[in-house]
Write an enzyme that holds these catalytic residues in place. Structure first.
Site, PDB file in Angstrom:
ATOM      1  N   CYS A  30      -8.936 -77.585 -50.259  1.00 16.96           N
ATOM      2  CA  CYS A  30      -7.921 -77.262 -49.264  1.00 16.96           C
ATOM      3  C   CYS A  30      -6.538 -77.375 -49.888  1.00 16.96           C
ATOM      4  O   CYS A  30      -6.232 -78.379 -50.551  1.00 16.96           O
ATOM      5  CB  CYS A  30      -8.041 -78.217 -48.078  1.00 16.96           C
ATOM      6  SG  CYS A  30      -6.728 -78.012 -46.847  1.00 16.96           S
ATOM      7  N   ASP A  85     -27.801 -53.258 -58.004  1.00 22.20           N
ATOM      8  CA  ASP A  85     -27.871 -51.805 -58.186  1.00 22.20           C
ATOM      9  C   ASP A  85     -28.867 -51.445 -59.278  1.00 22.20           C
ATOM     10  O   ASP A  85     -29.597 -50.450 -59.170  1.00 22.20           O
ATOM     11  CB  ASP A  85     -26.485 -51.255 -58.547  1.00 22.20           C
ATOM     12  CG  ASP A  85     -25.524 -51.320 -57.372  1.00 22.20           C
ATOM     13  OD1 ASP A  85     -25.995 -51.549 -56.234  1.00 22.20           O
ATOM     14  OD2 ASP A  85     -24.311 -51.146 -57.594  1.00 22.20           O
ATOM     15  N   SER A 143     -15.453 -31.857 -26.217  1.00 22.58           N
ATOM     16  CA  SER A 143     -14.395 -32.720 -26.742  1.00 22.58           C
ATOM     17  C   SER A 143     -14.202 -33.917 -25.813  1.00 22.58           C
ATOM     18  O   SER A 143     -14.840 -34.021 -24.766  1.00 22.58           O
ATOM     19  CB  SER A 143     -13.090 -31.934 -26.874  1.00 22.58           C
ATOM     20  OG  SER A 143     -12.703 -31.415 -25.617  1.00 22.58           O
ATOM     21  N   GLU A 147     -20.759 -39.773 -35.771  1.00 25.71           N
ATOM     22  CA  GLU A 147     -19.650 -39.614 -36.702  1.00 25.71           C
ATOM     23  C   GLU A 147     -20.122 -39.796 -38.128  1.00 25.71           C
ATOM     24  O   GLU A 147     -20.740 -40.811 -38.480  1.00 25.71           O
ATOM     25  CB  GLU A 147     -18.565 -40.652 -36.377  1.00 25.71           C
ATOM     26  CG  GLU A 147     -17.167 -40.198 -36.658  1.00 25.71           C
ATOM     27  CD  GLU A 147     -16.655 -39.159 -35.666  1.00 25.71           C
ATOM     28  OE1 GLU A 147     -15.642 -38.520 -35.960  1.00 25.71           O
ATOM     29  OE2 GLU A 147     -17.272 -38.999 -34.590  1.00 25.71           O
ATOM     30  N   LYS A 186      -6.391 -43.878 -27.625  1.00 27.98           N
ATOM     31  CA  LYS A 186      -6.017 -43.717 -29.027  1.00 27.98           C
ATOM     32  C   LYS A 186      -4.662 -44.361 -29.313  1.00 27.98           C
ATOM     33  O   LYS A 186      -3.862 -44.596 -28.410  1.00 27.98           O
ATOM     34  CB  LYS A 186      -5.970 -42.231 -29.405  1.00 27.98           C
ATOM     35  CG  LYS A 186      -7.312 -41.518 -29.272  1.00 27.98           C
ATOM     36  CD  LYS A 186      -7.254 -40.095 -29.789  1.00 27.98           C
ATOM     37  CE  LYS A 186      -7.112 -40.058 -31.304  1.00 27.98           C
ATOM     38  NZ  LYS A 186      -7.187 -38.687 -31.835  1.00 27.98           N
ATOM     39  N   LYS A 190     -13.653 -45.847 -31.795  1.00 31.64           N
ATOM     40  CA  LYS A 190     -13.552 -44.416 -32.096  1.00 31.64           C
ATOM     41  C   LYS A 190     -13.372 -44.293 -33.607  1.00 31.64           C
ATOM     42  O   LYS A 190     -12.264 -44.414 -34.131  1.00 31.64           O
ATOM     43  CB  LYS A 190     -12.378 -43.759 -31.365  1.00 31.64           C
ATOM     44  CG  LYS A 190     -12.376 -42.236 -31.522  1.00 31.64           C
ATOM     45  CD  LYS A 190     -11.278 -41.592 -30.725  1.00 31.64           C
ATOM     46  CE  LYS A 190     -11.394 -40.077 -30.818  1.00 31.64           C
ATOM     47  NZ  LYS A 190     -11.384 -39.573 -32.210  1.00 31.64           N
ATOM     48  N   LYS A 225     -16.955 -45.374 -21.945  1.00 34.28           N
ATOM     49  CA  LYS A 225     -17.963 -44.484 -21.377  1.00 34.28           C
ATOM     50  C   LYS A 225     -18.624 -45.139 -20.168  1.00 34.28           C
ATOM     51  O   LYS A 225     -18.868 -46.353 -20.163  1.00 34.28           O
ATOM     52  CB  LYS A 225     -19.059 -44.179 -22.407  1.00 34.28           C
ATOM     53  CG  LYS A 225     -18.580 -43.518 -23.683  1.00 34.28           C
ATOM     54  CD  LYS A 225     -19.729 -43.329 -24.659  1.00 34.28           C
ATOM     55  CE  LYS A 225     -19.260 -42.634 -25.930  1.00 34.28           C
ATOM     56  NZ  LYS A 225     -20.356 -42.457 -26.912  1.00 34.28           N
TER      57      LYS A 225
END
EC number: 6.5.1.2
Length: 690
Positions: free
Chosen positions: A407, A33, A82, A173, A313, A115, A289
């Site tokens: 491990c 950064d 929608s 979105e 959903k 979604k 779709k």
């Protein structure tokens, strides 16, 4: 002097845009950064000293807009409709059936994508420059949020590439990652303000702020999944569209999958659901779709939503609890998975006390520490997921959790996958790996051995009766019946007592083991935990290399030449088969009578499609879709779902659409149903005369 300043300004702009793309789109930051901030500061100083080189698409202009007085409403050039929702697999299948019926049963390719739980937005570019961004609003009119969308660093202020369309509106979105919400809530708490409850709420509020400087601090992001008005877009399918906008610098929705039919799409839902907990952003469903734009046009619209897509959903539930400790577990291929042990909490009628943290990178991204307050989410049938850490509730300076270097079971030094995120135990004899491999070997997706579950594997291993797969086939009824395992006694004291496995249980287990001897080579290959080899890959391999001898002699090139296999899988299989462990395993299984071959495929003489790629389109009179695929494979061909330069034949039925047009443009040989039937007849007569 001015020339050198202009050159350095362009260099800095290009480098900062590249670093933004790596950080926000590829999730592979290249510099710290601090280093990034120094580049940005240098650019600001140069632009201030040389205002003649100012540009509206400079990275310094991400927060270059002044606050607006109020949001202005603007009509959408193309309405934002929608999406219809469904909440069950049965309803989803009914939708697929209805859609196929509307297209008279012609083949439909389905796209499946996440979604993402954010806020819908539409972003317009003219001449490659971002000119307008709107909320969905009521679908016809939205709020102008351009000043805030310009602060999103994974969206270009000016498109990249050679063939930029004159006009394009991308729909998608706007969202926030869970890790960025945790950092925002920490800043909120430090300034004495209320933390936000979830990513969607803070995103919805942020895009409607009047001051873009505040929006810039909240690190919103964007995924494109649709299109509005366009001029110059070349894509004819959704997959082509996502590829095209990606080349223009706009991040397309991730991990999109294409399926040749609805049956394949339905089958893949469970696998996609299992991957969701690893996502860094919130998801509240899966969208399906129709891939082909021509088919979309013919399906048309309902009053408020298109007929060519639907959202599957599921309800999401979450709760706050304490992460008491982090432990690790060893998987069947040696993957070391960190697990969050939680103060038990009720979520959706289930008591949750553990949740996977997936890998070391996930722990780093979440910055999760033992003692933290965490938000745990459960969505539908998906396993519990730690969504984020409530950093603002971290009372003390908790130490960072460090991933083990050895491990926990066999103490072998752990290794990270080359170029990957997973850390593994490389010891194939590790007891923890052996346990997981044996459990999978007996499962339904493995050799389907009735009665061989986790408890039985633990019992057999604790008495040192099994140290590998072949040992299972050496067990006998008397040996197993005499074993005793600890069980909790019913009653007030609930004491642990030893209980004999018993004659009936032993007989049932041995019957199940014996029945699995004849499952065949493909089933064995998919059951012994070779990396990248599941049931489908195993079947593809065994069709060509149908005995263990043929497989052991196969090279990487031999296996990679099989359709759908590729170099990575081929290398994994050859390395396993040529290793001492693999050779000994197959020798042991052969010794105990496990079948290591599959039926030899029929030899096809005279078929013109041996090794050829065949695409079927349109409505067929003589064949059903599943039947035609089987016949193509019987003739030695490969049934493919999409037309490309590599397609050898297109079998065209009635009402053939865009695939036929594409095949004609590419010069692909087109055959009719009658011609295909003639191929069948000729192949049949040739084989009879041999």
């Amino acid at each position: 002097m001015a020339t050198s300043a202009a050159k350095r300004i362009e260099q800095l702009r290009g480098e900062i845009r590249r670093l933004d793309h790596l950080y926000y789109v590829e999730a592979t930051p290249e510099v710290s950064d601090l280093a990034y901030d120094r580049l940005l500061e240098e650019l600001k100083e140069l632009e201030a000293a040389n205002p003649q080189f100012a540009s509206p698409d400079s990275p310094t202009q991400r927060v270059g807009d002044a606050p607006v007085d109020h949001l202005v409403q603007v009509p959408h050039s193309v309405p934002m409709l929608s999406i219809d929702n469904t909440y069950s697999r049965e309803e989803l299948k009914s939708y697929f059936d209805r859609t196929e019926k509307l297209l008279d049963g012609e083949p439909i390719e389905w796209v499946m994508e996440y979604k993402i739980d954010g806020v819908a937005g539409s972003i317009r570019y003219e001449g490659g420059a971002m000119t307008l961004a709107l909320t969905r609003g009521n679908g016809d009119v939205g709020d102008d949020i351009t000043h805030n969308i310009r602060t999103i660093r994974d969206l270009p202020l000016a498109m990249v590439g050679q063939k930029i369309p004159p006009v394009i509106e991308v729909r998608g979105e706007v969202y926030m990652t869970n890790a960025d919400l945790a950092d925002l809530n920490l800043r909120q708490a430090q300034s004495g303000e209320e933390p936000y409850k979830n990513t969607r709420n803070v995103t919805a509020g942020t895009i409607r702020l009047l001051d873009p400087a505040i929006a810039a601090q909240r690190k919103l992001r964007f995924f494109c999944h649709g299109v509005g008005q366009t001029d110059g877009l070349k894509a004819k399918t959704h997959i082509e569209f996502l590829r095209e906008v990606g080349q223009l610098g706009i991040p397309p929705t991730p991990d999109v999958q294409l399926f040749p039919n609805s049956a394949a799409a339905l089958e893949a839902v469970a696998a996609l659901e299992e991957e969701m907990p690893e996502l860094p952003f919130e998801v509240d469903g899966i969208v399906f779709k129709v891939n082909d734009f021509n088919q979309r046009d013919r399906l048309g619209m309902r009053s408020k939503s298109p007929r060519w897509l639907i959202a599957y959903k599921f309800e999401r539930y979450e709760a706050s609890t304490i992460l008491t400790s982090i432990t690790v577990q060893v998987g069947k291929t040696g993957t070391i998975t960190p697990v969050a042990n939680l103060t038990p909490v009720d979520i959706a009628d289930t008591t949750v006390s553990r949740a996977s943290l997936h890998n070391a990178d996930e722990i780093e991204r979440l910055d999760v520490r033992e003692g933290d307050t965490v938000i745990v989410e459960k969505a539908g049938k998906i396993i519990p997921k730690v969504v984020r850490v409530e950093k603002h509730l971290r009372k003390t300076d908790l130490p960072k959790w460090t991933f083990p270097t050895e491990c926990p079971q066999c103490e072998s030094e752990l290794v990270r996958d080359e170029g990957g995120v997973y850390i593994r135990c490389p010891n194939p004899s590790c007891p923890a790996q052996l346990r997981q491999r044996l459990v999978y070997f007996g499962s339904r997706t493995g050799m389907d051995i009735d009665g061989l579950g986790e408890e039985v594997v633990d019992l057999l291993m604790s008495h040192r009766l099994i140290e590998g797969y072949a040992d299972l086939y050496r067990l006998n009824v008397d040996q197993v019946a005499a074993l005793a395992w600890p069980k909790q006694r019913k009653g007030k004291d609930g004491a642990m007592i030893d209980v004999l496995f018993g004659q009936l249980n032993a007989e049932a287990l041995i019957r199940g083991i014996d029945a699995s001897r004849d499952r065949g080579l493909a089933r064995v290959l998919s059951s012994i935990s070779i990396r990248h080899v599941g049931p489908r890959v195993a079947k593809l391999i065994s069709r060509v290399h149908f005995t263990i001898g043929k497989l052991m002699d196969a090279s990487i090139d031999d296996l990679a030449s099989i359709h759908e296999i590729g170099d990575r899988i081929a290398k994994s299989v050859v390395e396993f088969c040529s290793s001492p462990t693999g050779r000994q395993l197959f020798a042991d299984l052969e010794t105990v009578g496990v079948k290591l071959s599959d039926p030899e495929p029929e030899k096809i003489e005279g078929s013109p499609i041996v090794g050829k790629s065949v695409v079927v389109t349109g409505t067929l009179k003589q064949f059903k879709r599943d039947e035609i695929k089987g016949l193509i494979e019987k003739l030695g061909g490969r049934a493919s779902s999409s037309v490309s330069k590599k397609t050898d034949f297109l079998l065209a039925g009635e009402k053939a659409g865009s695939k036929l047009e594409k095949a004609e443009k590419l010069g692909v040989k087109i055959i009719t149903e009658d011609e295909f039937q003639a191929m069948l007849d000729n192949a049949s007569s040739d084989s009879e005369s041999v």
